[in-house]
Design a protein around this motif. Sequence first.
Motif, PDB file in Angstrom:
ATOM      1  N   ALA A 203       0.831  -1.210   0.000  1.00 20.72           N
ATOM      2  CA  ALA A 203       0.000   0.000   0.000  1.00 20.72           C
ATOM      3  C   ALA A 203       0.859   1.251   0.000  1.00 20.72           C
ATOM      4  N   LEU A 204       1.989   1.206   0.698  1.00 20.77           N
ATOM      5  CA  LEU A 204       2.852   2.385   0.778  1.00 20.77           C
ATOM      6  C   LEU A 204       3.402   2.794  -0.577  1.00 20.77           C
ATOM      7  N   VAL A 205       3.629   1.828  -1.476  1.00 24.63           N
ATOM      8  CA  VAL A 205       4.233   2.166  -2.770  1.00 24.63           C
ATOM      9  C   VAL A 205       3.232   2.156  -3.920  1.00 24.63           C
ATOM     10  N   ASN A 206       2.090   1.493  -3.746  1.00 24.62           N
ATOM     11  CA  ASN A 206       1.180   1.327  -4.883  1.00 24.62           C
ATOM     12  C   ASN A 206      -0.211   1.913  -4.689  1.00 24.62           C
ATOM     13  N   ILE A 207      -0.451   2.521  -3.527  1.00 18.73           N
ATOM     14  CA  ILE A 207      -1.718   3.212  -3.288  1.00 18.73           C
ATOM     15  C   ILE A 207      -1.414   4.647  -2.861  1.00 18.73           C
ATOM     16  N   ASP A 208      -2.115   5.599  -3.444  1.00 20.93           N
ATOM     17  CA  ASP A 208      -2.005   6.999  -3.008  1.00 20.93           C
ATOM     18  C   ASP A 208      -2.805   7.119  -1.716  1.00 20.93           C
ATOM     19  N   LEU A 209      -2.105   7.292  -0.601  1.00 18.15           N
ATOM     20  CA  LEU A 209      -2.775   7.281   0.697  1.00 18.15           C
ATOM     21  C   LEU A 209      -3.668   8.501   0.907  1.00 18.15           C
ATOM     22  N   GLU A 210      -3.388   9.579   0.205  1.00 18.13           N
ATOM     23  CA  GLU A 210      -4.214  10.782   0.354  1.00 18.13           C
ATOM     24  C   GLU A 210      -5.540  10.648  -0.381  1.00 18.13           C
ATOM     25  N   THR A 211      -5.506  10.142  -1.612  1.00 19.95           N
ATOM     26  CA  THR A 211      -6.740   9.997  -2.398  1.00 19.95           C
ATOM     27  C   THR A 211      -7.381   8.629  -2.203  1.00 19.95           C
ATOM     28  N   ARG A 212      -6.644   7.697  -1.561  1.00 20.48           N
ATOM     29  CA  ARG A 212      -7.112   6.325  -1.339  1.00 20.48           C
ATOM     30  C   ARG A 212      -7.434   5.607  -2.651  1.00 20.48           C
ATOM     31  N   THR A 213      -6.609   5.855  -3.653  1.00 22.93           N
ATOM     32  CA  THR A 213      -6.790   5.207  -4.951  1.00 22.93           C
ATOM     33  C   THR A 213      -5.505   4.489  -5.350  1.00 22.93           C
ATOM     34  N   VAL A 214      -5.658   3.409  -6.122  1.00 24.94           N
ATOM     35  CA  VAL A 214      -4.503   2.655  -6.609  1.00 24.94           C
ATOM     36  C   VAL A 214      -3.787   3.478  -7.667  1.00 24.94           C
ATOM     37  N   LYS A 215      -2.470   3.539  -7.569  1.00 18.70           N
ATOM     38  CA  LYS A 215      -1.679   4.298  -8.530  1.00 18.70           C
ATOM     39  C   LYS A 215      -1.708   3.644  -9.911  1.00 18.70           C
ATOM     40  N   SER A 216      -1.601   4.446 -10.943  1.00 16.86           N
ATOM     41  CA  SER A 216      -1.631   3.920 -12.310  1.00 16.86           C
ATOM     42  C   SER A 216      -0.355   3.167 -12.655  1.00 16.86           C
ATOM     43  N   THR A 217       0.757   3.552 -12.029  1.00 12.02           N
ATOM     44  CA  THR A 217       2.034   2.871 -12.243  1.00 12.02           C
ATOM     45  C   THR A 217       2.416   2.146 -10.964  1.00 12.02           C
ATOM     46  N   GLN A 218       2.694   0.861 -11.096  1.00 15.21           N
ATOM     47  CA  GLN A 218       2.982   0.033  -9.927  1.00 15.21           C
ATOM     48  C   GLN A 218       4.488  -0.081  -9.676  1.00 15.21           C
ATOM     49  N   THR A 219       4.862  -0.118  -8.417  1.00 21.17           N
ATOM     50  CA  THR A 219       6.264  -0.278  -7.988  1.00 21.17           C
ATOM     51  C   THR A 219       6.468  -1.689  -7.450  1.00 21.17           C
ATOM     52  N   SER A 220       7.552  -2.323  -7.867  1.00 18.78           N
ATOM     53  CA  SER A 220       7.887  -3.665  -7.395  1.00 18.78           C
ATOM     54  C   SER A 220       8.994  -3.576  -6.355  1.00 18.78           C
ATOM     55  N   LEU A 221       8.753  -4.149  -5.196  1.00 24.68           N
ATOM     56  CA  LEU A 221       9.739  -4.181  -4.121  1.00 24.68           C
ATOM     57  C   LEU A 221      10.546  -5.468  -4.184  1.00 24.68           C
ATOM     58  N   ASP A 222      11.785  -5.421  -3.713  1.00 24.12           N
ATOM     59  CA  ASP A 222      12.583  -6.624  -3.460  1.00 24.12           C
ATOM     60  C   ASP A 222      12.485  -6.931  -1.973  1.00 24.12           C
ATOM     61  N   ILE A 223      12.018  -8.138  -1.647  1.00 29.27           N
ATOM     62  CA  ILE A 223      11.782  -8.516  -0.255  1.00 29.27           C
ATOM     63  C   ILE A 223      12.625  -9.728   0.072  1.00 29.27           C
ATOM     64  N   ILE A 224      13.533  -9.573   1.032  1.00 30.97           N
ATOM     65  CA  ILE A 224      14.460 -10.631   1.405  1.00 30.97           C
ATOM     66  C   ILE A 224      14.227 -11.000   2.861  1.00 30.97           C
ATOM     67  N   ARG A 225      13.775 -12.222   3.091  1.00 25.52           N
ATOM     68  CA  ARG A 225      13.634 -12.696   4.464  1.00 25.52           C
ATOM     69  C   ARG A 225      14.975 -13.252   4.933  1.00 25.52           C
ATOM     70  N   ILE A 226      15.450 -12.794   6.081  1.00 27.17           N
ATOM     71  CA  ILE A 226      16.612 -13.379   6.751  1.00 27.17           C
ATOM     72  C   ILE A 226      16.100 -13.984   8.044  1.00 27.17           C
ATOM     73  N   GLY A 227      16.060 -15.311   8.095  1.00 27.66           N
ATOM     74  CA  GLY A 227      15.465 -15.971   9.250  1.00 27.66           C
ATOM     75  C   GLY A 227      16.177 -17.231   9.652  1.00 27.66           C
ATOM     76  N   THR A 228      15.701 -17.829  10.724  1.00 26.53           N
ATOM     77  CA  THR A 228      16.255 -19.080  11.217  1.00 26.53           C
ATOM     78  C   THR A 228      15.301 -20.221  10.884  1.00 26.53           C
ATOM     79  N   SER A 229      15.846 -21.430  10.867  1.00 32.52           N
ATOM     80  CA  SER A 229      15.050 -22.560  10.432  1.00 32.52           C
ATOM     81  C   SER A 229      15.668 -23.849  10.945  1.00 32.52           C
ATOM     82  N   GLY A 230      14.868 -24.927  10.864  1.00 34.89           N
ATOM     83  CA  GLY A 230      15.361 -26.248  11.242  1.00 34.89           C
ATOM     84  C   GLY A 230      15.310 -27.190  10.060  1.00 34.89           C
TER      85      GLY A 230
END
Length: 293
Positions: free
Chosen positions: A91-118
Motif C-alpha cells: 500500500a505504501l508504494v502502490n496506493i495513493d494514501l491521500e486519495t485512497r486510490t490505486v496508482k496507475s504505475t505500480q512499484t515492485s519491491l525486493d523482499i528478502i527474508r533473513i530468518g532461522t530454520s530447522g
Amino acid sequence: MKIAASELILNEDGSIYHLQLKPENIANTIITVGDPDRVDTITKYFDSIRFSTHKREFKTTTGTYKGKELTVISTGIGTDNIDIVLNELDALVNIDLETRTVKSTQTSLDIIRIGTSGSIQSDIPIDSFLISKYAIGLDALVHFYNSAHIQNEEIQQSFVQHMSWAPEKSTPYVVSCDASLAATFSAPQVHHGFTATNIGFYAPQGRRLRLDTSDASMNDKLASFRFRESEKDLRITNLEMETSGIYGLAKLLGHRAVSLNAILANRASGTFSASPRKLTENLIQFALDCLVK
C-alpha cells in the motif's frame, strides 16, 4: 475507485495503520526478520540511518549499507503477521494514501527474508545457509486470496497424497521464490531447498511436550516426500513459519521475494547449533554483501 476508510486504515498522522509508516520512510529493497531485536543486529552494519519507528512487533529502520538504501522490518512470527506486513508495504508504494486510490504505475519491491530454520534432512547440517526455492504453506493464508494461478497444483496434489493429508486441515499450497532475486544470493556454501511453512511451532512442526500430535509420523513423511522436477527429485528440506506467506503475497502483488535461512537445528539428528547468534550474524553479513555486489 476510492478505497474505504474501513479497508485502508491510516493513523492520525497519515501513516499506514499497523506499521506506522509513510511512503517516504521505506526503501525499495526490504529485509524482513521475525524478531524486532534482530533489526538492530542488521542495521548496526549500516553506514547511516535516516528513519526508525517501532509499533507493536513491527520495528522498521531505513538507512544505507555501502551506498545502497535498505529498509529492515520485523514481522513477528507467523503468516498472519506476514499478511499485515506485505499488504501494508505494498500500500505504501502502490496506493495513493491521500486519495485512497490505486496508482496507475505500480512499484515492485525486493523482499528478502533473513530468518532461522530447522532442517529435516540429515545432509543439510546445522550452521549452514539455505535458500528456499519453493515454499509449501501448511497454513491457509493464500487461499483467502484469488491465488490459484500462482500455486503449483501438481506438487500440492502429490504432497497431499503422500502425507495422507487430513481433510480437516487447510489444503497445502506451493509457491516459488523469485528466481532472479534468489540468484543474487547463490553461492557454493548455500543449499537450495523446499521449505515447509508451518502454522505453529509445536505440534504443527511435530514437537510433543504434554499434548499428543494428530500425526506422530508427520516429520518422517515430510522428509520422505519426493517430487520429480526436471532431472532431480524435489524434497522438503526445512521448517519455519513465514516463507510461504511472503512468497504468495509477493507474487500476487507483483514483488520479488526470496527467503534465506540460517539452519540452527537438525531435526533428523536432534542437534542444535552451539553458536546460533554467530550463525545468524554470518547470514546477515553474507546477505548484505550480496545485495551490494
